[in-house]
Design a protein around this motif. Structure first.
Motif, PDB file in Angstrom:
ATOM      1  N   GLY A   1       8.092  -1.310  -6.166  1.00  0.00           N
ATOM      2  CA  GLY A   1       7.234  -0.539  -5.643  1.00  0.00           C
ATOM      3  C   GLY A   1       6.642   0.177  -6.930  1.00  0.00           C
ATOM      4  O   GLY A   1       5.501   0.697  -6.741  1.00  0.00           O
TER       5      GLY A   1
ATOM      6  N   TRP B   1      -6.884  -0.521  -6.632  1.00  0.00           N
ATOM      7  CA  TRP B   1      -7.484  -0.442  -5.183  1.00  0.00           C
ATOM      8  C   TRP B   1      -8.105   0.602  -4.522  1.00  0.00           C
ATOM      9  O   TRP B   1      -9.116   0.786  -4.066  1.00  0.00           O
ATOM     10  CB  TRP B   1      -6.265  -0.713  -4.076  1.00  0.00           C
ATOM     11  CG  TRP B   1      -5.938  -2.169  -3.883  1.00  0.00           C
ATOM     12  CD1 TRP B   1      -4.887  -2.748  -4.691  1.00  0.00           C
ATOM     13  CD2 TRP B   1      -6.368  -2.972  -2.933  1.00  0.00           C
ATOM     14  NE1 TRP B   1      -4.817  -4.028  -3.851  1.00  0.00           N
ATOM     15  CE2 TRP B   1      -5.682  -4.262  -3.139  1.00  0.00           C
ATOM     16  CE3 TRP B   1      -7.330  -2.740  -1.920  1.00  0.00           C
ATOM     17  CZ2 TRP B   1      -5.952  -5.140  -2.298  1.00  0.00           C
ATOM     18  CZ3 TRP B   1      -7.760  -3.780  -1.017  1.00  0.00           C
ATOM     19  CH2 TRP B   1      -7.022  -5.006  -1.293  1.00  0.00           C
ATOM     20  N   ILE B   2      -7.590   2.087  -5.113  1.00  0.00           N
ATOM     21  CA  ILE B   2      -8.214   3.287  -4.975  1.00  0.00           C
ATOM     22  C   ILE B   2      -9.642   3.146  -5.620  1.00  0.00           C
ATOM     23  O   ILE B   2     -10.674   3.566  -4.814  1.00  0.00           O
ATOM     24  CB  ILE B   2      -7.426   4.246  -5.487  1.00  0.00           C
ATOM     25  CG1 ILE B   2      -6.234   4.441  -4.533  1.00  0.00           C
ATOM     26  CG2 ILE B   2      -8.019   5.797  -5.670  1.00  0.00           C
ATOM     27  CD1 ILE B   2      -5.227   5.324  -5.164  1.00  0.00           C
TER      28      ILE B   2
ATOM     29  N   LEU C   1      -2.037  -0.223  -7.422  1.00  0.00           N
ATOM     30  CA  LEU C   1      -2.759   0.752  -6.515  1.00  0.00           C
ATOM     31  C   LEU C   1      -3.768   1.534  -7.023  1.00  0.00           C
ATOM     32  O   LEU C   1      -4.761   1.754  -6.282  1.00  0.00           O
ATOM     33  CB  LEU C   1      -1.443   1.653  -6.052  1.00  0.00           C
ATOM     34  CG  LEU C   1      -1.587   2.844  -4.959  1.00  0.00           C
ATOM     35  CD1 LEU C   1      -2.141   1.941  -3.665  1.00  0.00           C
ATOM     36  CD2 LEU C   1      -0.462   3.395  -4.898  1.00  0.00           C
TER      37      LEU C   1
ATOM     38  N   TYR D   1       4.286  -1.734  -8.787  1.00  0.00           N
ATOM     39  CA  TYR D   1       3.070  -1.939  -7.930  1.00  0.00           C
ATOM     40  C   TYR D   1       1.966  -0.823  -8.109  1.00  0.00           C
ATOM     41  O   TYR D   1       0.988  -0.774  -8.222  1.00  0.00           O
ATOM     42  CB  TYR D   1       3.229  -2.290  -6.528  1.00  0.00           C
ATOM     43  CG  TYR D   1       2.331  -2.567  -5.570  1.00  0.00           C
ATOM     44  CD1 TYR D   1       1.576  -3.274  -5.654  1.00  0.00           C
ATOM     45  CD2 TYR D   1       1.715  -1.506  -4.649  1.00  0.00           C
ATOM     46  CE1 TYR D   1       0.226  -3.646  -4.994  1.00  0.00           C
ATOM     47  CE2 TYR D   1       0.834  -1.467  -4.064  1.00  0.00           C
ATOM     48  CZ  TYR D   1      -0.020  -2.652  -4.234  1.00  0.00           C
ATOM     49  OH  TYR D   1      -1.097  -2.834  -3.417  1.00  0.00           O
ATOM     50  N   ALA D   2       2.780   0.480  -7.813  1.00  0.00           N
ATOM     51  CA  ALA D   2       2.144   1.764  -7.876  1.00  0.00           C
ATOM     52  C   ALA D   2       1.482   1.985  -9.174  1.00  0.00           C
ATOM     53  O   ALA D   2       0.027   2.526  -9.063  1.00  0.00           O
ATOM     54  CB  ALA D   2       2.863   2.787  -7.584  1.00  0.00           C
ATOM     55  N   GLU D   3       2.006   1.638 -10.184  1.00  0.00           N
ATOM     56  CA  GLU D   3       1.232   1.920 -11.465  1.00  0.00           C
ATOM     57  C   GLU D   3       0.241   0.925 -11.981  1.00  0.00           C
ATOM     58  O   GLU D   3      -0.616   1.371 -12.923  1.00  0.00           O
ATOM     59  CB  GLU D   3       2.559   2.133 -12.541  1.00  0.00           C
ATOM     60  CG  GLU D   3       2.925   1.005 -12.940  1.00  0.00           C
ATOM     61  CD  GLU D   3       4.309   1.235 -14.189  1.00  0.00           C
ATOM     62  OE1 GLU D   3       4.419   0.265 -14.770  1.00  0.00           O
ATOM     63  OE2 GLU D   3       4.546   2.241 -14.253  1.00  0.00           O
TER      64      GLU D   3
END
Length: 103
Positions: free
Chosen positions: A19, A30-31, A27, A22-24
């Protein structure tokens, strides 16, 4: 898949590492992609998220299946959540194919 024994320690750590990776990386992309002026995409994603939240709220508030859900009831819930979203995406793709220069 249910973790047993040492799996209760390894599984959360593994999911946390995946996670975080993926977040770094994905994400923020996508934002940024959602902040760009793609009006129909924003509305579609927003509508899809609202639909999923509405279904979840209905299921948790009214508890239509009781305390134990069978596999058939889980399949029904997934169909209830994903069928309208997939149908809307298909309609959007058909409209885009019919009118390539619009929107």
């Amino acid at each position: 898949m249910i973790p047993r024994g040492i799996g209760w320690i390894i599984a959360p750590i593994m999911f946390g590492v995946v996670g975080a990776r993926y977040a770094e990386t994905a994400l923020p992309n996508w934002i940024v992609w959602l902040k760009e002026p793609h009006g129909p995409v924003k509305y579609y994603v927003g509508g899809a998220l609202l639909w999923v939240v509405a279904v979840c709220c209905y299921l948790f508030i009214f508890d239509p299946f009781g305390s134990y859900w069978t596999s058939a009831e889980w399949a029904f819930v997934w169909k209830l959540m994903l069928t309208p979203i997939a149908f809307a995406a298909l309609c959007g793709l058909v409209l885009r194919w019919l009118r390539p220069n619009a929107g």
